[in-house]
Design a protein around this motif. Structure first.
Motif, PDB file in Angstrom:
ATOM      1  N   TYR A   1      -4.772  -6.930  -2.639  1.00 47.48           N
ATOM      2  CA  TYR A   1      -3.988  -6.414  -1.517  1.00 47.48           C
ATOM      3  C   TYR A   1      -2.621  -5.944  -2.011  1.00 47.48           C
ATOM      4  N   ALA A   2      -2.000  -6.699  -2.904  1.00 50.31           N
ATOM      5  CA  ALA A   2      -0.701  -6.303  -3.464  1.00 50.31           C
ATOM      6  C   ALA A   2      -0.821  -4.976  -4.206  1.00 50.31           C
ATOM      7  N   ASP A   3      -1.882  -4.813  -4.989  1.00 48.21           N
ATOM      8  CA  ASP A   3      -2.094  -3.543  -5.690  1.00 48.21           C
ATOM      9  C   ASP A   3      -2.262  -2.399  -4.693  1.00 48.21           C
ATOM     10  N   TRP A   4      -3.028  -2.650  -3.638  1.00 50.58           N
ATOM     11  CA  TRP A   4      -3.236  -1.628  -2.612  1.00 50.58           C
ATOM     12  C   TRP A   4      -1.902  -1.263  -1.953  1.00 50.58           C
ATOM     13  N   LEU A   5      -1.079  -2.276  -1.632  1.00 50.65           N
ATOM     14  CA  LEU A   5       0.234  -2.012  -1.041  1.00 50.65           C
ATOM     15  C   LEU A   5       1.093  -1.161  -1.969  1.00 50.65           C
ATOM     16  N   ASP A   6       1.058  -1.456  -3.265  1.00 50.81           N
ATOM     17  CA  ASP A   6       1.796  -0.634  -4.242  1.00 50.81           C
ATOM     18  C   ASP A   6       1.329   0.812  -4.192  1.00 50.81           C
ATOM     19  N   GLU A   7       0.018   1.011  -4.133  1.00 53.18           N
ATOM     20  CA  GLU A   7      -0.541   2.369  -4.082  1.00 53.18           C
ATOM     21  C   GLU A   7      -0.105   3.108  -2.819  1.00 53.18           C
ATOM     22  N   GLN A   8       0.196   2.363  -1.752  1.00 52.01           N
ATOM     23  CA  GLN A   8       0.637   2.962  -0.491  1.00 52.01           C
ATOM     24  C   GLN A   8       2.146   3.163  -0.463  1.00 52.01           C
ATOM     25  N   GLY A   9       2.835   2.805  -1.562  1.00 57.52           N
ATOM     26  CA  GLY A   9       4.290   2.953  -1.623  1.00 57.52           C
ATOM     27  C   GLY A   9       5.043   1.840  -0.911  1.00 57.52           C
ATOM     28  N   ARG A  10       4.374   0.740  -0.651  1.00 55.58           N
ATOM     29  CA  ARG A  10       4.976  -0.391   0.057  1.00 55.58           C
ATOM     30  C   ARG A  10       5.330  -1.492  -0.951  1.00 55.58           C
ATOM     31  N   ARG A  11       6.295  -1.185  -1.792  1.00 51.29           N
ATOM     32  CA  ARG A  11       6.635  -2.039  -2.936  1.00 51.29           C
ATOM     33  C   ARG A  11       7.161  -3.406  -2.528  1.00 51.29           C
ATOM     34  N   TYR A  12       7.971  -3.466  -1.486  1.00 53.37           N
ATOM     35  CA  TYR A  12       8.523  -4.746  -1.040  1.00 53.37           C
ATOM     36  C   TYR A  12       7.399  -5.704  -0.654  1.00 53.37           C
ATOM     37  N   GLU A  13       6.507  -5.249   0.219  1.00 54.00           N
ATOM     38  CA  GLU A  13       5.398  -6.093   0.658  1.00 54.00           C
ATOM     39  C   GLU A  13       4.488  -6.473  -0.502  1.00 54.00           C
ATOM     40  N   ALA A  14       4.295  -5.536  -1.449  1.00 54.98           N
ATOM     41  CA  ALA A  14       3.465  -5.824  -2.625  1.00 54.98           C
ATOM     42  C   ALA A  14       4.074  -6.956  -3.456  1.00 54.98           C
ATOM     43  N   ALA A  15       5.369  -6.912  -3.654  1.00 51.61           N
ATOM     44  CA  ALA A  15       6.046  -7.966  -4.423  1.00 51.61           C
ATOM     45  C   ALA A  15       5.902  -9.318  -3.726  1.00 51.61           C
ATOM     46  N   ILE A  16       6.063  -9.330  -2.405  1.00 48.56           N
ATOM     47  CA  ILE A  16       5.926 -10.569  -1.645  1.00 48.56           C
ATOM     48  C   ILE A  16       4.508 -11.128  -1.797  1.00 48.56           C
ATOM     49  N   GLU A  17       3.508 -10.274  -1.714  1.00 48.07           N
ATOM     50  CA  GLU A  17       2.116 -10.726  -1.859  1.00 48.07           C
ATOM     51  C   GLU A  17       1.834 -11.229  -3.271  1.00 48.07           C
ATOM     52  N   ARG A  18       2.389 -10.568  -4.295  1.00 46.96           N
ATOM     53  CA  ARG A  18       2.207 -11.074  -5.665  1.00 46.96           C
ATOM     54  C   ARG A  18       2.851 -12.451  -5.818  1.00 46.96           C
ATOM     55  N   GLY A  19       4.000 -12.648  -5.153  1.00 50.93           N
ATOM     56  CA  GLY A  19       4.636 -13.958  -5.174  1.00 50.93           C
ATOM     57  C   GLY A  19       3.756 -15.013  -4.521  1.00 50.93           C
ATOM     58  N   ARG A  20       3.155 -14.676  -3.397  1.00 52.65           N
ATOM     59  CA  ARG A  20       2.258 -15.614  -2.708  1.00 52.65           C
ATOM     60  C   ARG A  20       1.024 -15.935  -3.544  1.00 52.65           C
ATOM     61  N   ALA A  21       0.594 -14.964  -4.349  1.00 50.93           N
ATOM     62  CA  ALA A  21      -0.588 -15.159  -5.195  1.00 50.93           C
ATOM     63  C   ALA A  21      -0.252 -15.905  -6.483  1.00 50.93           C
ATOM     64  N   GLY A  22       1.032 -16.136  -6.737  1.00 52.00           N
ATOM     65  CA  GLY A  22       1.426 -16.824  -7.962  1.00 52.00           C
ATOM     66  C   GLY A  22       1.477 -15.920  -9.181  1.00 52.00           C
ATOM     67  N   LEU A  23       1.450 -14.599  -8.943  1.00 50.72           N
ATOM     68  CA  LEU A  23       1.484 -13.642 -10.053  1.00 50.72           C
ATOM     69  C   LEU A  23       2.901 -13.255 -10.430  1.00 50.72           C
TER      70      LEU A  23
END
Length: 152
Positions: A25-47
């Motif tokens: 999902y974080a990768d998909w958000l990045d592809e959509q240009g939603r970098r903030y949300e992608a970073a938050i999701e990577r944090g939640r995933a422990g990445l």
């Protein structure tokens, strides 16, 4: 909201601890240009680890925050990092002067998200000499690779 995003969110709603789905999902958000949300999701995933800092736009310095005894906010190249956006908000609300951020006009302030990617690069074996840990910890043995070979 697209069908793809609904699918990701449904999967995460069913299994919030599915770190693989969260990373996708974080990768998909990045592809959509939603970098903030992608970073938050990577944090939640422990990445990655996500930190928030308050930056003064005019000079790029970061807030060190302030203690109750200080009247002004201190600024530095490093600054203080908050782990949650709510903590940044609480810090800002705690300032007595609502017209500025510790003497700096609000229009010169921005909150910056710092993302540090978590990459596990090595696991080093640990042992204790004689099977007992001394009070000084001098008998803890951490086996490191030979530095001469590691740099080559």
């Amino acid at each position: 909201m697209t069908a793809d995003e609904r699918g990701f969110l449904a999967t995460l709603d069913t299994n919030p601890n599915d770190h693989t789905a969260r990373a996708a999902y974080a990768d998909w958000l990045d592809e959509q240009g939603r970098r903030y949300e992608a970073a938050i999701e990577r944090g939640r995933a422990g990445l990655s680890e996500v930190y928030f800092k308050i930056r003064r736009k005019s000079d790029g310095l970061f807030s060190e925050g302030r203690s109750p005894s200080q009247s002004r906010v201190r600024w530095s190249a490093k600054g203080k990092a908050w782990r949650r956006m709510n903590d940044v908000r609480a810090h800002m609300l705690n300032l007595k002067d609502g017209k500025s951020y510790g003497g700096t006009p609000w229009n010169d302030i921005e909150v910056v998200l710092h993302e540090v990617r978590v990459v596990f690069t090595a696991a080093l074996p640990v042992s204790v000499a004689n099977g007992t840990l001394s009070s000084r910890g001098a008998n803890v043995i951490i086996t490191e690779p030979n530095a001469d070979h590691a740099e080559g």
